[in-house]
Design an enzyme around this catalytic site. Structure first.
Site, short mmCIF file in Angstrom:
data_model
loop_
_atom_site.label_atom_id
_atom_site.label_comp_id
_atom_site.label_asym_id
_atom_site.label_seq_id
_atom_site.Cartn_x
_atom_site.Cartn_y
_atom_site.Cartn_z
CG HIS A 41 15.98 -31.66 92.23
ND1 HIS A 41 14.72 -31.18 92.02
CD2 HIS A 41 16.22 -32.57 91.25
CE1 HIS A 41 14.21 -31.77 90.94
NE2 HIS A 41 15.11 -32.62 90.45
CG ASP A 82 16.33 -34.11 98.18
OD1 ASP A 82 15.96 -35.28 98.01
OD2 ASP A 82 16.47 -33.30 97.25
CD GLN A 119 19.27 -38.99 92.54
OE1 GLN A 119 19.76 -40.09 92.28
NE2 GLN A 119 18.32 -38.44 91.83
CE LYS A 164 14.57 -38.93 91.88
NZ LYS A 164 14.76 -38.65 90.46
CB CYS A 212 15.87 -30.28 88.33
SG CYS A 212 14.58 -30.74 87.19
#
Lengths: 419, 152
Positions: A136, A213, A216, A239, A377
């Protein structure tokens, strides 16, 4: 494997009832353009269960006060509620210590904290930082800024046509100059779940520090930061059924302790004088200013929601949706799925020959179906596939196969219309 | 295509009224309008003819026709092509001065912003701005020519 793998699962728990889950999400029960809302934009942000919304209301109705240092009852309550969320996060990701959980405003903020504090202190000219081609923008740009400032070198792991990282290339990139590896656990554009445990071990062999990261991944996979052995783990509350404006940075104590503060202000100090200011201990050293107390307090209810439904049930249900969607979407004439990794979270990106992605989104919205279109993104990734963008449907625990049928029906109408 | 700018706007308002605000029908109607717009020759689909500020690619070319102007347009998005076709229909063969002064009331009347959303509305506004700028430049160039002629 540290994460629960839905790929080996047989069936969901018999207690799992998607209709019961849907009842907990008020926003789902509405009409959009005269049709029942179908919300397939979960990778952008998930919807919130009533418990989270009520917790926000309750906090501001009963407990609102600034936290820490307060002597009065409301300040005590607010502080206790805020710290209860920190403890719940620690347990959710199985951090060793609660002090290793730092609250931020979101994944982007968490990554910027690491690049600004750890990066600026410990990455020097000629050092190498590795990211991947499926990152991202928020895990690309902060590193580019750091490398530019320091004269460090940013290296990028390429992806295969299927949307998987080229591990052999990664192995070749690692060397004694590699100081940092920052990798997405699950891709927001492709859904790919990366083999992060192996990648972390390989990085550690070279003495590099690793950030995952988890924006998600956290709502979909079982996260155990000790087993993963990542040095930093970044994610966002919104999220994973929580409010916007709250994020987490997990970091190993020994790293966090040697890092300088990210921002100066209240809360992060021990003692201030004009001659010398001493800093507070972790996690407060990194939490300058009044944090987003109300949303952090409500985030606890999102974590409890996940625990009540069960990570295993979530993973199995979402995997069923993903498999169903892949099969159903491939029947739409001219549709091509972008990202066919063997292991995926419930994200399906696709293009339709001759149809601009933005038009797909607008025409589905006319049928009450919310998807996302564009580059998500991840412009460098789109460049690799030589496309401007995709249409992306991302599923959550409250979605159903009947909703996927509606998506497919909508897409078939679009294809017919465009002929 | 004939009539004044306002006569054509009124026609469009009437056509959209039949759709009764149904989002899907409206989208499909806009796409149909775009499908009727003759495609632009590939040689015109170049950077200098693109309209900045749109998500999709929009190409617009103009040619003089006395004091009037002609317009042709195309897009890689079917919906955007439909939207720009509305502007071509309104402005093609109109006087430059009328284009500059035009009040596009049909946008609010048909509730366009509601069914195309903010991003597309911004793109649509960029198309209008571009057409009006072209008309302004053309009108002023004609006036300079006129002034020069009178001076002699």
């Amino acid at each position: 494997m540290s994460h629960f793998s839905p790929h080996s699962a047989v069936a969901a728990n018999a207690d799992f009832d998607v209709q019961e889950i849907r009842k907990q999400f008020p926003v789902l029960h509405q009409q959009v353009n005269n049709r029942p809302l179908i919300y397939f934009d979960n990778a952008a942000t998930s919807q919130k269960p009533a418990a989270v919304i009520e917790a926000l209301h309750h906090y501001y109705t009963h407990d609102n006060a600034n936290i820490h240092r307060g002597i009065h009852t409301l300040a005590e309550r607010a502080t206790a509620a805020f710290e209860a969320t920190r403890l719940a996060v620690k347990e959710l990701i199985n951090a060793r210590e609660v002090e290793e959980v730092i609250f931020t405003t979101g994944t982007t903020d968490s990554i910027n904290l690491v690049t600004s504090s750890y990066g600026r202190s410990f990455i020097q000219q000629g050092d190498e930082v590795i990211i991947s081609a499926m990152e991202h923008h928020s895990n690309i740009v902060p590193w580019q800024m750091l490398c530019e400032e320091k004269g460090a070198i940013l290296r990028v792991i390429p992806v295969t046509e299927e949307g998987e990282l080229q591990l052999e290339e990664y192995k070749k990139m690692l060397n004694e100059r590699t100081k940092f590896v920052s990798i997405v656990y699950a891709s927001n554009s492709l859904g790919t779940i990366n083999p992060v445990e192996e990648m972390i071990d390989l990085a550690h062999e070279q003495g590099a520090v690793v950030l995952l990261d988890g924006a998600q991944a956290t709502a979909h996979l079982d996260i155990d930061v000790q087993q993963l052995n990542c040095d930093f783990y970044a994610f966002s509350a919104h999220k994973m059924f929580g409010p916007t404006g709250v994020g987490v940075l997990y970091g190993k104590r020994r790293l966090l302790e040697k890092m300088p503060p990210y921002r100066g202000g209240g809360e992060m100090i021990k003692n201030v004088s004009f001659e010398k200011t001493t800093y507070n201990d972790i996690p407060y050293k990194f939490e300058a200013g009044t944090p987003n107390i109300g949303d952090t307090v409500a985030f606890l209810k999102a974590i409890e929601f996940i625990q009540q439904v069960g990570k295993k049930n979530i993973a199995v249900h979402e995997h069923q949706l993903l498999t169903y969607a892949h099969e159903a979407l491939e029947k739409v004439p001219g549709l091509k799925i972008i990202g066919k990794a063997k292991k995926k979270v419930s994200v399906v990106s696709f293009i339709i020959e001759g149809v601009f992605h933005f038009d797909i989104g607008q025409m589905l919205d006319a049928r009450g179906i919310a998807i996302r279109t564009g580059h998500h993104c991840t412009q460098p990734l789109m460049d690799i596939y030589q496309i401007e963008g995709t249409a992306r449907a991302s599923f959550s625990v409250y979605n159903t196969t009947a909703e996927i049928d509606s998506l497919v029906e909508g897409l078939q109408r679009i294809v017919k219309m465009m002929k | 295509m004939s009539g004044t700018i306002n006569e054509i706007q009124d026609e469009i308002i009437e056509e959209f009224a039949i759709l009764e605000g149904d989002a899907e029908m409206t989208n499909f109607y806009i796409i149909e309008l775009g499908q009727k717009l003759p495609p632009l020759a590939e040689k015109h689909k170049v950077e200098e003819n693109t309209i900045k500020g749109c998500q999709s690619k929009v190409w617009l070319i103009t040619a003089p026709e006395g004091e009037r102007m002609t317009f042709e347009a195309d897009s890689n998005s079917a919906i955007t092509k439909g939207l720009v076709s509305l502007l071509v229909r309104i402005f093609d063969h109109q006087k430059a001065s009328d284009i500059v002064d035009a009040d596009l009331y049909f946008i609010d009347k048909i509730g366009m912003n509601r069914f195309i959303g903010t991003q597309r509305s911004n793109g649509f506004a960029a198309m209008i701005k571009q057409i009006k700028l072209l008309a302004l430049v053309y009108r002023d160039s004609k006036e300079i020519v006129k002034t020069n002629a009178t001076d002699k």
